[in-house]
Design a protein around this motif. Structure first.
Motif, PDB file in Angstrom:
ATOM      1  N   LEU A 373       0.872  -1.108  -0.004  1.00 15.94           N
ATOM      2  CA  LEU A 373      -0.110   0.107  -0.158  1.00 15.94           C
ATOM      3  C   LEU A 373       0.937   1.302  -0.143  1.00 15.94           C
ATOM      4  O   LEU A 373       0.346   2.455  -0.028  1.00 15.94           O
ATOM      5  N   ARG A 374       1.989   1.134   0.150  1.00 17.90           N
ATOM      6  CA  ARG A 374       3.079   2.185  -0.080  1.00 17.90           C
ATOM      7  C   ARG A 374       3.133   2.825  -1.386  1.00 17.90           C
ATOM      8  O   ARG A 374       3.537   3.824  -1.850  1.00 17.90           O
ATOM      9  N   ARG A 375       2.757   1.605  -2.324  1.00 12.92           N
ATOM     10  CA  ARG A 375       3.131   1.746  -3.714  1.00 12.92           C
ATOM     11  C   ARG A 375       1.715   1.867  -4.622  1.00 12.92           C
ATOM     12  O   ARG A 375       1.643   2.292  -5.590  1.00 12.92           O
ATOM     13  N   PHE A 376       0.459   1.193  -3.946  1.00 16.60           N
ATOM     14  CA  PHE A 376      -0.511   1.174  -4.781  1.00 16.60           C
ATOM     15  C   PHE A 376      -1.750   1.461  -3.994  1.00 16.60           C
ATOM     16  O   PHE A 376      -1.854   1.494  -2.656  1.00 16.60           O
ATOM     17  N   ARG A 377      -3.009   1.755  -4.686  1.00 23.27           N
ATOM     18  CA  ARG A 377      -4.038   1.973  -4.114  1.00 23.27           C
ATOM     19  C   ARG A 377      -4.783   0.816  -3.328  1.00 23.27           C
ATOM     20  O   ARG A 377      -5.432   1.289  -2.435  1.00 23.27           O
ATOM     21  N   TYR A 378      -4.802  -0.198  -4.003  1.00 20.90           N
ATOM     22  CA  TYR A 378      -5.506  -1.215  -3.513  1.00 20.90           C
ATOM     23  C   TYR A 378      -4.956  -2.326  -3.507  1.00 20.90           C
ATOM     24  O   TYR A 378      -3.650  -2.514  -4.320  1.00 20.90           O
ATOM     25  N   GLY A 379      -5.308  -3.554  -2.797  1.00 21.29           N
ATOM     26  CA  GLY A 379      -4.578  -4.885  -2.964  1.00 21.29           C
ATOM     27  C   GLY A 379      -5.025  -5.349  -4.208  1.00 21.29           C
ATOM     28  O   GLY A 379      -5.666  -4.920  -4.947  1.00 21.29           O
ATOM     29  N   PRO A 380      -4.157  -6.514  -4.857  1.00 22.50           N
ATOM     30  CA  PRO A 380      -4.243  -6.710  -6.115  1.00 22.50           C
ATOM     31  C   PRO A 380      -5.786  -7.530  -6.412  1.00 22.50           C
ATOM     32  O   PRO A 380      -6.346  -7.103  -7.555  1.00 22.50           O
ATOM     33  N   PHE A 381      -6.211  -8.186  -5.494  1.00 22.18           N
ATOM     34  CA  PHE A 381      -7.376  -8.753  -5.588  1.00 22.18           C
ATOM     35  C   PHE A 381      -8.608  -7.553  -5.370  1.00 22.18           C
ATOM     36  O   PHE A 381      -9.802  -7.910  -6.159  1.00 22.18           O
ATOM     37  N   GLU A 382      -8.461  -6.824  -4.447  1.00 20.24           N
ATOM     38  CA  GLU A 382      -9.264  -5.635  -4.234  1.00 20.24           C
ATOM     39  C   GLU A 382      -9.391  -4.752  -5.677  1.00 20.24           C
ATOM     40  O   GLU A 382     -10.588  -4.532  -6.024  1.00 20.24           O
ATOM     41  N   TRP A 383      -8.235  -4.606  -6.248  1.00 22.51           N
ATOM     42  CA  TRP A 383      -8.085  -3.812  -7.580  1.00 22.51           C
ATOM     43  C   TRP A 383      -9.051  -4.695  -8.572  1.00 22.51           C
ATOM     44  O   TRP A 383      -9.957  -4.361  -9.459  1.00 22.51           O
ATOM     45  N   LEU A 384      -8.830  -6.009  -8.642  1.00 21.79           N
ATOM     46  CA  LEU A 384      -9.648  -7.052  -9.630  1.00 21.79           C
ATOM     47  C   LEU A 384     -11.117  -6.910  -9.355  1.00 21.79           C
ATOM     48  O   LEU A 384     -11.865  -6.491 -10.309  1.00 21.79           O
ATOM     49  N   TRP A 385     -11.460  -7.079  -8.122  1.00 20.46           N
ATOM     50  CA  TRP A 385     -12.875  -6.949  -7.795  1.00 20.46           C
ATOM     51  C   TRP A 385     -13.689  -5.635  -8.418  1.00 20.46           C
ATOM     52  O   TRP A 385     -14.371  -5.419  -8.759  1.00 20.46           O
ATOM     53  N   ARG A 386     -12.880  -4.322  -7.981  1.00 24.34           N
ATOM     54  CA  ARG A 386     -13.633  -3.173  -8.487  1.00 24.34           C
ATOM     55  C   ARG A 386     -13.466  -3.081  -9.664  1.00 24.34           C
ATOM     56  O   ARG A 386     -14.526  -2.502 -10.369  1.00 24.34           O
ATOM     57  N   SER A 387     -12.454  -3.673 -10.264  1.00 27.64           N
ATOM     58  CA  SER A 387     -12.382  -3.420 -11.678  1.00 27.64           C
ATOM     59  C   SER A 387     -13.733  -4.282 -12.687  1.00 27.64           C
ATOM     60  O   SER A 387     -14.469  -4.020 -13.424  1.00 27.64           O
ATOM     61  N   LEU A 388     -13.955  -5.352 -12.063  1.00 28.17           N
ATOM     62  CA  LEU A 388     -14.908  -6.368 -12.403  1.00 28.17           C
ATOM     63  C   LEU A 388     -16.102  -5.561 -12.209  1.00 28.17           C
ATOM     64  O   LEU A 388     -17.215  -5.652 -13.107  1.00 28.17           O
ATOM     65  N   ALA A 389     -16.699  -5.331 -11.010  1.00 25.28           N
ATOM     66  CA  ALA A 389     -17.776  -4.595 -10.436  1.00 25.28           C
ATOM     67  C   ALA A 389     -18.122  -3.337 -11.252  1.00 25.28           C
ATOM     68  O   ALA A 389     -19.174  -3.247 -11.873  1.00 25.28           O
ATOM     69  N   GLN A 390     -17.090  -2.640 -11.852  1.00 21.04           N
ATOM     70  CA  GLN A 390     -17.276  -1.340 -12.423  1.00 21.04           C
ATOM     71  C   GLN A 390     -17.175  -1.512 -13.908  1.00 21.04           C
ATOM     72  O   GLN A 390     -17.375  -0.502 -14.842  1.00 21.04           O
ATOM     73  N   GLY A 391     -16.807  -2.660 -14.342  1.00 24.94           N
ATOM     74  CA  GLY A 391     -16.693  -3.067 -15.728  1.00 24.94           C
ATOM     75  C   GLY A 391     -15.500  -2.240 -16.717  1.00 24.94           C
ATOM     76  O   GLY A 391     -15.657  -1.945 -17.708  1.00 24.94           O
ATOM     77  N   LYS A 392     -14.516  -1.754 -15.818  1.00 25.50           N
ATOM     78  CA  LYS A 392     -13.582  -0.732 -16.269  1.00 25.50           C
ATOM     79  C   LYS A 392     -12.188  -1.044 -15.612  1.00 25.50           C
ATOM     80  O   LYS A 392     -12.268  -1.405 -14.381  1.00 25.50           O
ATOM     81  N   MET A 393     -11.018  -0.946 -16.189  1.00 24.30           N
ATOM     82  CA  MET A 393      -9.807  -1.106 -15.430  1.00 24.30           C
ATOM     83  C   MET A 393      -9.624   0.322 -14.538  1.00 24.30           C
ATOM     84  O   MET A 393      -9.650   1.396 -14.877  1.00 24.30           O
ATOM     85  N   ASN A 394      -9.482  -0.141 -13.214  1.00 20.43           N
ATOM     86  CA  ASN A 394      -9.311   1.094 -12.354  1.00 20.43           C
ATOM     87  C   ASN A 394      -7.671   1.358 -12.181  1.00 20.43           C
ATOM     88  O   ASN A 394      -6.861   0.509 -12.475  1.00 20.43           O
ATOM     89  N   GLN A 395      -7.515   2.540 -11.690  1.00 18.68           N
ATOM     90  CA  GLN A 395      -6.066   2.917 -11.661  1.00 18.68           C
ATOM     91  C   GLN A 395      -5.584   2.379 -10.246  1.00 18.68           C
ATOM     92  O   GLN A 395      -6.227   2.478  -9.156  1.00 18.68           O
ATOM     93  N   LEU A 396      -4.514   1.506 -10.352  1.00 26.54           N
ATOM     94  CA  LEU A 396      -3.829   0.877  -9.270  1.00 26.54           C
ATOM     95  C   LEU A 396      -2.815   1.542  -8.588  1.00 26.54           C
ATOM     96  O   LEU A 396      -3.033   1.857  -7.280  1.00 26.54           O
ATOM     97  N   ARG A 397      -2.194   2.486  -9.508  1.00 25.50           N
ATOM     98  CA  ARG A 397      -1.024   3.320  -8.688  1.00 25.50           C
ATOM     99  C   ARG A 397      -1.839   4.646  -8.238  1.00 25.50           C
ATOM    100  O   ARG A 397      -2.631   4.991  -8.802  1.00 25.50           O
TER     101      ARG A 397
END
Length: 404
Positions: A373-397
């Motif tokens: 979390l010092r380098r990224f906004r979300y955990g890797p699977f949190e990012w995947l879940w958000r991206s799937l739920a929103q239907g778009k690639m979220n910004q990870l950094r």
């Protein structure tokens, strides 16, 4: 609290990772039930069994309201967002359950999450009342099952019992004793390679979804509703007075904890008899587990409010923010450690020997979550879940204004 819960869940899950599945309910079945192994079972049963999962489930319910309120404030549709989140979580859970570990809880959460969403606008008293009703129904069901089994035993073992009744009882007891049969197939499968593990995992997951999952729906829905009520009351946000939190500690540790002693004695004295477990499980699930769960939560809340253990609390925050990733990565690590396609330790450690593995994984959780979390906004699977739920690639950094 979410970080504390996801770490604590491993205290129980490690048994399912490292030993044949019925060892979770009965330490005499496999893994050892004397000396240090007995204490490992007893302490985990009293302090952690169901409490960590219960806390995690309550927080899931609380987050349902939190996200719905934020969605409404943003002008979007809360039901659409919630449906997208639950469908994507269901997909992740199905992959996890069938491909990685049959003890998955995400499928259960996704299904129950669809139900409890319709209660997110309810007031606190209604949430508590429905939760209490569901829990009371589960206690009543367990009590009736236990009474029926004991009555069956009494009738079948009476001197005047008919031969057919005795045969029915023998068949029933044999079906229970079969739970304790030597788990040869399970040991061979999980000590083998991927081609051995996968069919067994598919079979165990399918069986769990047919039988165990429906049985846990009422309890899980009840805990989510209770979590919603606690969120509305300000419990999770530290909105209660110190005296109220201390009263929760008194109920959990002063009343419920001592009551576990006769329960542990009864279960142990029965030799972990499956009929005894019909009643002991709902007794501690309904009457003792919620109080202990809330007491654990109150300890965390008071530590945060009073500034105790600040460096450790900061690490727990990072683990909580990456809770889904920690949960799934724990499954990946543990299946590698115990399955034959990895280190192949399945069934070789006794019960107490599983807990140094838990401690090692805890250290890894606390270290990697903070560094990630010092380098990224979300955990890797949190990012995947958000991206799937929103239907778009979220910004990870993170951007400059929202760095951790």
């Amino acid at each position: 609290m979410r970080g504390f819960a996801v770490m604590g869940i491993l205290l129980l899950n490690i048994v399912s990772f490292g030993l044949p599945r019925y060892a979770y309910s009965d330490p005499t079945f496999y893994g050892g039930a004397t000396g240090a192994d007995w204490w490992a079972w007893a302490l985990a049963f009293v302090l952690a069994d169901g409490k960590m999962r219960g806390l995690f489930t309550m927080l899931f319910g609380a987050s349902t309201i939190l996200i719905a309120e934020r969605t409404v404030a943003s002008g979007a549709s809360p039901i659409r967002r919630h449906a997208a989140r639950m469908v994507s979580l269901l997909g992740i859970g199905m992959v996890h359950a069938y491909m990685i570990w049959s003890g998955d809880i995400l499928v259960l959460y996704a299904l129950c999450g669809c139900v409890v969403f319709f209660a997110w606008r309810w007031d606190t008293s209604r949430l508590v009342a429905v939760a209490a009703l569901l829990m009371a129904a589960q206690l009543a069901s367990g009590t009736l099952d236990y009474a029926a089994a004991r009555q069956f035993q009494e009738r079948a073992t009476a001197t005047h019992a008919s031969t057919s009744l005795r045969d029915e009882w023998t068949k029933y007891r044999n079906s229970l004793d079969q739970l304790r049969a030597v788990p040869t197939a399970e040991l061979e499968a999980f000590r083998g390679g991927w081609s051995n593990v996968l069919p067994m995992r598919f079979a165990m997951t399918a069986e769990a979804h047919r039988h165990a999952l429906p049985a846990t729906l009422p309890e899980t829905i009840a805990l989510m509703l209770l979590g919603m009520a606690l969120y509305r009351s300000g419990f999770f946000s530290g909105g209660w007075s110190r005296r109220r939190y201390e009263s929760v500690l008194f109920v959990g540790y002063g009343l419920c904890l001592p009551l576990y002693l006769p329960l542990v004695w009864w279960i142990d004295r029965s030799g972990f008899d499956p009929i005894t477990l019909l009643l002991s499980d709902p007794l501690h699930l309904v009457l003792l587990r919620p109080g202990m769960t809330l007491a654990h939560a109150a300890v965390i809340i008071l530590c945060v409010k009073m500034g105790y253990c600040s460096p450790f609390v900061a690490r727990l925050v990072a683990v909580g923010r990456t809770a889904l990733s920690n949960y799934l990565c724990t499954s990946l690590v543990c299946t590698f450690v115990f399955c034959g396609y990895g280190l192949g330790w399945f069934g070789y450690l006794t019960r107490w020997q599983l807990y140094p593995v838990v401690l090692t994984i805890w250290v890894l959780m606390l270290v990697w979550s903070h560094l990630w979390l010092r380098r990224f906004r979300y955990g890797p699977f949190e990012w995947l879940w958000r991206s799937l739920a929103q239907g778009k690639m979220n910004q990870l950094r993170p951007t400059a204004e929202n760095r951790f």
